[in-house]
Design an enzyme around this catalytic site. Sequence first.
Site, PDB file in Angstrom:
ATOM      1  N   ASP A  67      42.519  -3.584 -13.068  1.00  0.00           N
ATOM      2  CA  ASP A  67      42.560  -2.650 -14.440  1.00  0.00           C
ATOM      3  C   ASP A  67      43.355  -1.656 -14.536  1.00  0.00           C
ATOM      4  O   ASP A  67      43.957  -1.387 -13.285  1.00  0.00           O
ATOM      5  CB  ASP A  67      41.028  -2.445 -14.634  1.00  0.00           C
ATOM      6  CG  ASP A  67      40.589  -2.183 -13.052  1.00  0.00           C
ATOM      7  OD1 ASP A  67      41.143  -1.917 -12.141  1.00  0.00           O
ATOM      8  OD2 ASP A  67      39.307  -2.027 -12.817  1.00  0.00           O
ATOM      9  N   ASN A 135      27.156   0.393 -10.943  1.00  0.00           N
ATOM     10  CA  ASN A 135      26.095  -0.341 -11.770  1.00  0.00           C
ATOM     11  C   ASN A 135      26.414  -1.779 -11.679  1.00  0.00           C
ATOM     12  O   ASN A 135      26.151  -2.599 -12.539  1.00  0.00           O
ATOM     13  CB  ASN A 135      26.537   0.277 -13.254  1.00  0.00           C
ATOM     14  CG  ASN A 135      27.935  -0.042 -13.549  1.00  0.00           C
ATOM     15  OD1 ASN A 135      28.721  -0.632 -12.759  1.00  0.00           O
ATOM     16  ND2 ASN A 135      28.337   0.727 -14.639  1.00  0.00           N
TER      17      ASN A 135
HETATM   18  C1  F6R Z   1      38.753  -0.642  -9.316  1.00  0.00           C
HETATM   19  C2  F6R Z   1      37.688  -1.392  -9.927  1.00  0.00           C
HETATM   20  C3  F6R Z   1      36.150  -1.019  -9.864  1.00  0.00           C
HETATM   21  C4  F6R Z   1      36.018  -0.441  -8.321  1.00  0.00           C
HETATM   22  C5  F6R Z   1      34.509   0.054  -8.267  1.00  0.00           C
HETATM   23  C6  F6R Z   1      34.137   0.589  -6.853  1.00  0.00           C
HETATM   24  O1  F6R Z   1      40.092  -1.409  -9.587  1.00  0.00           O
HETATM   25  O2  F6R Z   1      37.994  -2.454 -10.321  1.00  0.00           O
HETATM   26  O3  F6R Z   1      35.409  -1.931  -9.994  1.00  0.00           O
HETATM   27  O4  F6R Z   1      36.343  -1.551  -7.345  1.00  0.00           O
HETATM   28  O5  F6R Z   1      34.290   1.015  -9.350  1.00  0.00           O
HETATM   29  O6  F6R Z   1      34.933   1.631  -6.852  1.00  0.00           O
HETATM   30  P1  F6R Z   1      34.952   2.544  -5.512  1.00  0.00           P
HETATM   31  O7  F6R Z   1      35.691   1.699  -4.352  1.00  0.00           O
HETATM   32  O8  F6R Z   1      35.633   3.778  -5.590  1.00  0.00           O
HETATM   33  O9  F6R Z   1      33.322   2.540  -4.965  1.00  0.00           O
END
Ligand code: F6R
Length: 235
Positions: A67, A135
């Site tokens: 993303d 979420n």
């Molecule tokens: C990032 C992504 C998100 C993160 C998720 C968890 O490229 O696709 O889905 O993996 O928001 O983020 P963290 O690791 O910061 O808790």
Amino acid sequence: MKIVRAADYEEMSRRAAGVIAAQVILNPASVLGLATGGTPVGAYEQLAIWHKNGDLDFSGVTSVNLDEYCGLEGTHPQSYRYFMQKNLFDHVNIPAENTHLPSGTADPAAECARYEALINSLGGIDMQLLGIGHNGHIGFNEPGPAFERDTHAVTLSAETIHANARFFVSADEVPRQALTMGMGAIMKAKRVLLVASGTEKADILDRALNGPITPEVPASILQLHPDLTVVTGGI
Ligand code: F6R
């Protein structure tokens, strides 16, 4: 589904890096699907160390990230392109032209179509690395009425904006929109590696892996993946 329960973040990072390294060693031409966020940073650090020590060669690897925020140039410190350069690409030898992220500044509809076609032209993803949002989102596939198959533009949920505000000066600066790989490319990946760290992820991880399969908990679709490895740290 294989679950590896590491004691803490450091062990989780080493174990996850080990899974990725094994993938690259067994198939040096792997297409790796990569993630940003806080969770994979330690795994990227470990991969960089193994590369520096001469134990891991990324010269045949291609990467596609999940993303990117809309409106941010790749040189913006909070863009996911910048994150990937800083945390991985600048430290390993994946050829620059083989590292792919959606562009946050291109026309969103055209960019989504280009990115979907790119993933298909690579023959899909050999191993997809994922984190999980509070979420239940994977990539930026936010909770909603349906799983979306293809790369698409999303309006980020209030919860995601709140969670990601820690990387910005304030929540006001977090872009409201992003482009994300859809569930099709993720579910078609030959292998999926999900990493989650800390007790604050315990509840959503349990709902994703053991609860009903529903687009209201996007990661729950992973229950249907035939080759899912989950590495947790301190959960
Ligand atoms: C990032 C992504 C998100 C993160 C998720 C968890 O490229 O696709 O889905 O993996 O928001 O983020 P963290 O690791 O910061 O808790």
